[in-house]
Design an enzyme around this catalytic site. Structure first.
Site, PDB file in Angstrom:
ATOM      1  N   HIS A   6       0.032  -7.822  13.714  1.00 12.69           N
ATOM      2  CA  HIS A   6      -1.137  -6.929  13.609  1.00 12.69           C
ATOM      3  C   HIS A   6      -1.331  -6.319  15.009  1.00 12.69           C
ATOM      4  CE1 HIS A   6      -4.752  -5.080  12.444  1.00 12.69           C
ATOM      5  NE2 HIS A   6      -5.367  -6.073  11.833  1.00 12.69           N
ATOM      6  N   ARG A   9      -1.288  -1.271   5.751  1.00  6.89           N
ATOM      7  CA  ARG A   9      -1.387  -2.729   5.650  1.00  6.89           C
ATOM      8  C   ARG A   9      -0.722  -3.142   4.351  1.00  6.89           C
ATOM      9  NH1 ARG A   9      -6.727  -6.197   6.755  1.00  6.89           N
ATOM     10  NH2 ARG A   9      -5.965  -5.702   8.844  1.00  6.89           N
ATOM     11  N   ARG A  22     -12.772  -3.853   8.773  1.00  6.74           N
ATOM     12  CA  ARG A  22     -12.760  -3.376  10.155  1.00  6.74           C
ATOM     13  C   ARG A  22     -11.568  -2.469  10.463  1.00  6.74           C
ATOM     14  NH1 ARG A  22     -15.753  -7.365   9.589  1.00  6.74           N
ATOM     15  NH2 ARG A  22     -14.024  -8.261   8.436  1.00  6.74           N
ATOM     16  N   THR A  23     -10.372  -2.926  10.115  1.00 11.32           N
ATOM     17  CA  THR A  23      -9.184  -2.156  10.504  1.00 11.32           C
ATOM     18  C   THR A  23      -9.165  -0.784   9.836  1.00 11.32           C
ATOM     19  OG1 THR A  23      -7.929  -4.205  10.822  1.00 11.32           O
ATOM     20  CG2 THR A  23      -6.673  -2.164  10.619  1.00 11.32           C
ATOM     21  N   LYS A  51       2.285   1.348 -10.730  1.00  7.07           N
ATOM     22  CA  LYS A  51       3.207   1.777 -11.784  1.00  7.07           C
ATOM     23  C   LYS A  51       4.643   1.357 -11.478  1.00  7.07           C
ATOM     24  CE  LYS A  51       0.413   5.950 -12.518  1.00  7.07           C
ATOM     25  NZ  LYS A  51       0.410   7.435 -12.468  1.00  7.07           N
TER      26      LYS A  51
END
Length: 324
Positions: free
Chosen positions: A146, A118, A68-69, A97
């Site tokens: 959030h 995120r 969703r986000t 890496k």
């Protein structure tokens, strides 16, 4: 079209241009209200805004899974006429890496006008903002915050309840690791007449810093309930359900023991107020019975749609729209 017709300044959020959004208290109540107003205007007439961010580029850096986000941010940017780049799996980036977050951010900031990130580590978004020359928007940092979900939650409450003030809001499930819970509790602490109910197993109670800091400081009454949801559901205006998050547990046995602690069923909904609304940041596992979906008080899929309009308003305000 008259110049400035869809400019964010018209809605009192012109001051957000170029700013980071790391946690919900970064914006004042007035600035958030301006965003809600702008989101409503976009929802009413989205065609007016289809070129508002033409020529701008949004980078979405997701070091943790999201549906969703991430997609709502990308949809929001595309609907504003802008472009998107980024990754949905850190394995496809140079982080695999060993590249530092600071170097990743410095690099991506050279290609984009804003960054949505995120990351599973608390504080990662704040760290990113210190190395970025473009605005950074926190799309979730571990179990911390959030904030764009909080804007979505508040907009949904406003649309369906008419106001945020004087509400009884119940949070149920994983309140210890739930970043959406932590962010929304912080935001609600600034509204008059709000009282909170925390319904969770003893191992997943809301963090102490929220209770002794945020809630005590703002004189917000709260009640902790370790027993059945049935005992309090009839008193609640907004019920915020959450899943027990497997990814936050170090011990699989603890997750299995706690994951079914609270399940919202039609039988429990029968005990609730006729105008109560049920929110959930999603994804759900089994904490809301699918039969509840047909109940008109189930608002979690409406919540996802409001999230797109909310993020359109946020991007337009932070990037500064192109006036016609």
């Amino acid at each position: 079209m008259e110049r400035g017709t869809f400019g964010a300044e018209r809605f009192g959020v012109g001051s957000l241009k170029g700013r980071h959004f790391i946690e919900p208290l970064n914006f004042s109540v007035e600035e958030m209200e301006g965003l809600f107003t702008l989101a409503g205007k976009i929802e009413e007439n989205p065609a007016i805004y289809r070129d508002a961010c033409k020529g701008r580029v949004l980078a979405t850096l997701f070091f943790e899974p999201s549906t969703r986000t991430r997609l709502s941010f990308e949809s929001a940017m595309l609907r504003l006429g802008g472009g998107c780049l980024g990754f949905a799996d850190p394995g496809s980036s140079s982080a695999s890496k060993g590249e530092s977050l600071a170097d990743t951010i410095r690099t991506v900031a050279s290609y984009a006008d804003a960054i949505v990130m995120r990351n599973p580590k608390e504080g990662a978004a704040l760290l990113a903002s210190r190395y970025s020359v473009v605005p950074v928007i926190n799309a979730g940092d571990g179990g911390h915050h959030h904030p764009t979900q909080t804007l979505t939650d508040l907009l949904t409450i406003l649309r369906l309840r008419g106001d945020v003030k004087n509400l009884r809001v119940g949070f149920c499930g994983d309140l210890k690791f739930g970043r959406t819970v932590h962010s929304l509790v912080k935001a609600l602490s600034r509204y008059e007449g709000v009282s909170l109910y925390f319904i969770s197993p003893g191992e997943l109670t809301v963090p102490k810093y929220l209770k002794t800091g945020v809630l005590a400081k703002n004189n917000i009454p709260y009640t902790e309930i370790g027993g059945s949801l049935d005992t309090v559901i009839g008193d609640i205006d907004v019920l915020y359900m959450t899943r027990v998050q497997r990814e936050r547990f170090f011990n699989e046995e603890d997750y299995i023991r706690l994951k079914d602690s609270y399940i919202l069923t039609p039988e429990k909904m029968a005990l609730a107020k006729k105008d109560m609304i049920v929110l959930h940041p999603l994804p759900r596992v089994n904490e809301i019975d699918m039969e509840v979906d047909s109940d008109p008080r189930a608002a979690y899929f409406k919540q996802t749609k409001y999230g797109m309009y909310m993020r359109m308003a946020l991007l337009l305000s932070i990037l500064g729209g192109n006036n016609a």
